[in-house]
Design an enzyme around this catalytic site. Structure first.
Site, PDB file in Angstrom:
ATOM      1  CG  ASP A   9       1.056  -4.759  -1.445  1.00 45.29           C
ATOM      2  OD1 ASP A   9       1.375  -4.129  -0.420  1.00 45.29           O
ATOM      3  OD2 ASP A   9       0.296  -5.748  -1.430  1.00 45.29           O
ATOM      4  CD  GLU A  76       0.908  -0.198   2.774  1.00 45.26           C
ATOM      5  OE1 GLU A  76       1.102  -1.005   3.702  1.00 45.26           O
ATOM      6  OE2 GLU A  76      -0.085  -0.234   2.026  1.00 45.26           O
ATOM      7  CG  ASP A 148      -0.715  -9.561  -2.549  1.00 41.15           C
ATOM      8  OD1 ASP A 148      -0.216  -9.252  -1.459  1.00 41.15           O
ATOM      9  OD2 ASP A 148      -1.387 -10.589  -2.732  1.00 41.15           O
TER      10      ASP A 148
END
Length: 163
Positions: A9, A76, A148
């Site tokens: 992340d 992501e 996170d």
């Protein structure tokens, strides 16, 4: 067959990571079991010069890659939220892509909606729903903290199911 998957992340101040181990059935190639290996964050501070922040991310990520030697990494996809924040995330993301490429670790990317859909069954799930699903899938008694790291584990789980 075993596969170690690293979920990332990306962020400049806090970069979350989560490692899971998947054991696949050799006949069906489906997952027999998934377990948590490690999770955490790489942190930098605003007091650090930009170059030093990126060096910290690179060195800490490089240590993780050398210690665990993942077979696959996932993150992501970058999306534009606020221009200033997006640029900072893009810089950290570039460092993680570089470190993965240097270690010849393949990288796959997912949209936030793909991750939410894979983990919760609903593409518009909220953060808490995703965190609960991560804890449930990995048989954890508590939601992984910080957020996170939980997000990184959600990315890793998505990679295990959609790759």
């Amino acid at each position: 067959m075993e596969k170690l998957i690293l979920g990332l992340d990306p962020g400049l101040a806090v970069l979350g990571f989560g490692l899971i181990k998947c054991i696949y059935n050799s006949k069906t190639e489906k997952i027999d079991s998934t377990s948590l290996v490690d999770f955490g964050v790489i942190k930098t501070t605003k007091k650090q010069e930009m170059g030093q922040r990126l060096v910290t991310i690179y060195e800490d990520l490089h240590t993780i890659l050398n210690n665990f030697k993942p077979d696959l990494a996932a993150t992501e996809k970058l999306f534009f939220y606020r221009m200033g924040n997006t640029i900072l995330v893009a810089q950290a993301r570039g460092i993680l892509i570089l470190a993965l490429a240097q270690n010849e670790i393949p990288l796959i990317e997912f949209t936030p909606a793909q991750i939410k859909q894979a983990v919760t069954g609903y593409g518009n799930a909220d953060k808490y729903d995703v965190q609960q699903a991560v804890a449930r899938e990995l048989n954890l008694e508590e939601i992984p903290k910080p957020d996170d790291a939980a997000d990184a584990l959600a990315v890793a789980l998505t990679a295990s199911w959609l790759n």
